[in-house]
Design a protein around this motif. Sequence first.
Motif, short mmCIF file in Angstrom:
data_model
loop_
_atom_site.label_atom_id
_atom_site.label_comp_id
_atom_site.label_asym_id
_atom_site.label_seq_id
_atom_site.Cartn_x
_atom_site.Cartn_y
_atom_site.Cartn_z
N HIS A 43 -64.65 -77.57 -6.15
CA HIS A 43 -63.70 -77.76 -4.88
C HIS A 43 -63.29 -79.18 -4.90
N GLN A 44 -64.50 -80.01 -4.74
CA GLN A 44 -64.41 -80.91 -4.52
C GLN A 44 -63.60 -82.43 -5.00
N VAL A 45 -62.85 -82.99 -3.83
CA VAL A 45 -61.96 -83.98 -4.26
C VAL A 45 -62.56 -85.54 -3.92
N GLY A 46 -62.06 -86.44 -5.13
CA GLY A 46 -62.89 -87.59 -5.07
C GLY A 46 -63.33 -88.13 -6.10
N LEU A 47 -63.85 -89.96 -6.62
CA LEU A 47 -64.21 -90.30 -7.25
C LEU A 47 -65.23 -89.40 -7.86
N THR A 48 -66.11 -88.31 -7.37
CA THR A 48 -67.13 -87.52 -8.56
C THR A 48 -66.61 -86.50 -8.73
N GLY A 49 -65.56 -86.24 -8.31
CA GLY A 49 -65.17 -84.59 -7.91
C GLY A 49 -63.83 -84.37 -8.16
N ALA A 62 -62.16 -79.90 -1.12
CA ALA A 62 -63.34 -80.40 0.46
C ALA A 62 -63.50 -81.25 -0.03
N SER A 63 -63.87 -82.05 0.92
CA SER A 63 -65.24 -83.93 0.93
C SER A 63 -66.09 -82.96 -0.13
N ARG A 64 -66.83 -84.27 -0.38
CA ARG A 64 -68.27 -84.29 -0.90
C ARG A 64 -68.96 -83.79 -0.20
N GLY A 119 -63.28 -81.05 5.49
CA GLY A 119 -64.03 -82.10 5.69
C GLY A 119 -65.30 -81.71 6.93
N ARG A 120 -66.06 -82.92 6.63
CA ARG A 120 -67.03 -82.54 7.58
C ARG A 120 -66.96 -81.63 9.29
N GLY A 121 -65.29 -82.35 9.12
CA GLY A 121 -65.01 -82.44 11.11
C GLY A 121 -64.67 -80.73 11.06
N ILE A 156 -55.78 -84.21 9.60
CA ILE A 156 -55.57 -83.94 11.00
C ILE A 156 -56.58 -83.90 11.53
N ASN A 157 -57.06 -85.32 12.46
CA ASN A 157 -57.91 -85.74 12.73
C ASN A 157 -58.20 -85.77 14.34
N LYS A 158 -59.31 -85.86 14.70
CA LYS A 158 -59.02 -86.08 16.35
C LYS A 158 -59.95 -87.73 16.94
N SER A 186 -63.56 -94.23 0.57
CA SER A 186 -62.69 -94.96 -0.06
C SER A 186 -62.68 -93.66 -1.28
N GLN A 187 -64.28 -93.46 -1.24
CA GLN A 187 -65.00 -92.26 -2.59
C GLN A 187 -63.66 -91.13 -2.17
N HIS A 188 -63.42 -90.91 -1.03
CA HIS A 188 -62.80 -89.73 -1.38
C HIS A 188 -60.93 -89.84 -1.90
N MET A 189 -60.70 -91.00 -1.76
CA MET A 189 -59.25 -91.38 -1.98
C MET A 189 -58.90 -91.20 -3.12
N ILE A 240 -61.28 -85.23 7.89
CA ILE A 240 -62.23 -85.98 6.68
C ILE A 240 -61.50 -87.74 7.00
N SER A 241 -62.55 -88.28 6.95
CA SER A 241 -62.44 -89.71 7.65
C SER A 241 -61.24 -90.49 6.78
N GLY A 242 -60.75 -90.12 5.50
CA GLY A 242 -60.60 -90.88 4.82
C GLY A 242 -61.39 -92.29 3.34
C1 LIG Z 1 -70.99 -93.06 -5.10
C2 LIG Z 1 -70.58 -92.11 -3.87
C3 LIG Z 1 -69.50 -91.25 -4.64
C4 LIG Z 1 -68.66 -90.42 -3.70
N1 LIG Z 1 -68.04 -89.22 -4.05
C5 LIG Z 1 -67.19 -88.28 -2.81
C6 LIG Z 1 -66.17 -88.41 -3.84
O1 LIG Z 1 -66.14 -87.44 -5.03
N2 LIG Z 1 -65.63 -87.29 -2.36
C7 LIG Z 1 -65.65 -87.17 -1.03
O2 LIG Z 1 -65.20 -86.90 -0.49
N3 LIG Z 1 -66.94 -88.19 -0.84
C8 LIG Z 1 -67.45 -88.92 -1.51
N4 LIG Z 1 -68.39 -89.57 -1.50
C9 LIG Z 1 -68.61 -90.12 -0.31
C10 LIG Z 1 -67.95 -90.39 1.00
O3 LIG Z 1 -68.84 -91.81 1.32
C11 LIG Z 1 -68.58 -89.96 2.46
O4 LIG Z 1 -69.21 -90.18 2.69
C12 LIG Z 1 -67.54 -88.54 2.67
O5 LIG Z 1 -66.02 -88.56 1.83
C13 LIG Z 1 -67.08 -88.56 4.13
O6 LIG Z 1 -66.38 -86.80 3.91
P1 LIG Z 1 -65.23 -86.18 5.23
O7 LIG Z 1 -64.49 -87.38 4.95
O8 LIG Z 1 -65.12 -84.89 5.48
O9 LIG Z 1 -66.80 -86.81 6.52
P2 LIG Z 1 -66.75 -87.68 7.79
O10 LIG Z 1 -66.90 -89.25 6.87
O11 LIG Z 1 -67.78 -87.37 8.49
O12 LIG Z 1 -65.59 -87.85 8.87
C14 LIG Z 1 -65.10 -86.72 9.29
C15 LIG Z 1 -63.95 -86.72 9.44
O13 LIG Z 1 -64.14 -85.66 10.45
C16 LIG Z 1 -63.13 -85.77 12.13
N5 LIG Z 1 -63.49 -84.93 12.76
C17 LIG Z 1 -64.50 -84.00 13.36
N6 LIG Z 1 -64.80 -83.19 14.23
C18 LIG Z 1 -63.02 -82.89 13.98
C19 LIG Z 1 -62.10 -82.11 14.80
N7 LIG Z 1 -63.20 -81.26 15.70
N8 LIG Z 1 -60.81 -81.88 13.80
C20 LIG Z 1 -60.32 -82.72 13.50
N9 LIG Z 1 -61.17 -84.16 13.23
C21 LIG Z 1 -62.45 -83.77 13.28
C22 LIG Z 1 -63.98 -87.10 12.27
O14 LIG Z 1 -63.45 -88.12 13.29
C23 LIG Z 1 -64.11 -87.95 11.27
O15 LIG Z 1 -63.16 -89.27 10.87
C24 LIG Z 1 -68.95 -90.58 -1.91
C25 LIG Z 1 -69.67 -91.90 -1.83
C26 LIG Z 1 -70.00 -92.55 -2.43
C27 LIG Z 1 -71.81 -93.43 -2.08
#
Ligand SMILES: Cc1cc2nc3c(=O)[nH]c(=O)nc-3n(C[C@H](O)[C@H](O)[C@H](O)COP(=O)(O)OP(=O)(O)OC[C@H]3O[C@@H](n4cnc5c(N)ncnc54)[C@H](O)[C@@H]3O)c2cc1C
Length: 324
Positions: A253-259, A239-241, A214-216, A291-293, A276-279, A272-274
């Motif tokens: 690679h996208q996992v989730g509601l729209t993946g 991957a997350s979105r 994920g974005r982390g 794994i998350n910091k 609901s759309q990813h879960m 990955i933060s967790g």
């Molecule tokens: C209609 C709709 C549909 C969507 N569909 C999807 C979908 O299909 N799939 C999807 O994934 N998302 C989807 N989303 C987006 C979703 O809401 C989240 O924005 C997205 O999942 C967040 O991705 P993330 O967890 O990678 O990023 P973030 O929410 O930014 O989380 C990043 C995490 O990384 C951690 N982190 C940061 N640095 C580090 C480090 N060095 N080591 C360890 N941890 C670290 C942080 O603590 C944080 O928890 C959708 C949203 C909408 C509105």
Amino acid sequence: MSNAIVVCTWGEERGGLPGGAEEVLSLAGSLARSVGSDLVWLTLGAQAAGVAETAGRYGVAALHQIDDAKLADIPADVAVEALAQYCEQQSPRIVLFNQMAATRTIAPRLAARLDSAVVMGVTEVAADGDTFDITASAYGGDTRVVYRVAGAGTPVAAVWATAITAECPEAGASLAVESVAVDLSSVSERVDIVEPAKAEGPKLEDAEIIVSGGRGLGAVENYKLIRDLAEALDGMAGASRPLVDEGWVDSNHQVGLTGKITKPNLYVAVGISGASQHMAGCGAANAIAAINKDSEAAIFQYARFGIVGDALELLPELIRAARS
Ligand SMILES: Cc1cc2nc3c(=O)[nH]c(=O)nc-3n(C[C@H](O)[C@H](O)[C@H](O)COP(=O)(O)OP(=O)(O)OC[C@H]3O[C@@H](n4cnc5c(N)ncnc54)[C@H](O)[C@@H]3O)c2cc1C
């Protein structure tokens, strides 16, 4: 078989069954028992290998099949016509599908043909007489909404199978397939697939082990660590979105509601933060390791195993351990 609870599926995925078949049968079976209706399983096109035996286990009263050369790839116009004719002949009480991409083009149109209601993203169905209370996910899985569908007619429900744990209540003998005749000679498909999407190699939906980043991860070059860990564990990389939106990886690679909606044995979520759309795409995994910091990250509510720490420090160690 009039007044039956009908589950409609097609295709064949993992385990020789159509995707989500057991989860939809489980939900439909408890509905059928609660209202005293028969459970009927209707398959479109060629029937998957495990259907007859599974039908017996789930207490299905009749196993119907509509097969026709025109149904080979389940084109939507043909499928809607076949199902509309089936419903006219059989007058089911309700028709339930597994919600997937194709269902989105079939279920609402079938409901329109039947002049009835359709509910997508269904997680529960209860009935009392002609009234159904149908619970469905809303706002990307953040909440639930209950629709009351009343009156005669055959409502249509697309079940969010990954949100359901299949419970198999009975053991029964395999069922014989009954062929149901419909006339599809006058249907011509209006959508012509010129070039199907290329899905080479194994599919994320079928993977037993998925390692997702994920974005982390912080930067595109760090995604290689996800690929390396996935490879070392003999799994696939997800991957997350945001990573797809940023162009780090392609949308396969996208996992989730729209993946992709996945159901691996082990899902490793890194940075990955967790949300609901990813879960929605990995919550049905047998076990999630995160794994998350941030120790407060929502992903830890779902994870069976968790490490609080910096992914960029931990991943090289995990890759080394997995390789050895
Ligand atoms: C209609 C709709 C549909 C969507 N569909 C999807 C979908 O299909 N799939 C999807 O994934 N998302 C989807 N989303 C987006 C979703 O809401 C989240 O924005 C997205 O999942 C967040 O991705 P993330 O967890 O990678 O990023 P973030 O929410 O930014 O989380 C990043 C995490 O990384 C951690 N982190 C940061 N640095 C580090 C480090 N060095 N080591 C360890 N941890 C670290 C942080 O603590 C944080 O928890 C959708 C949203 C909408 C509105």
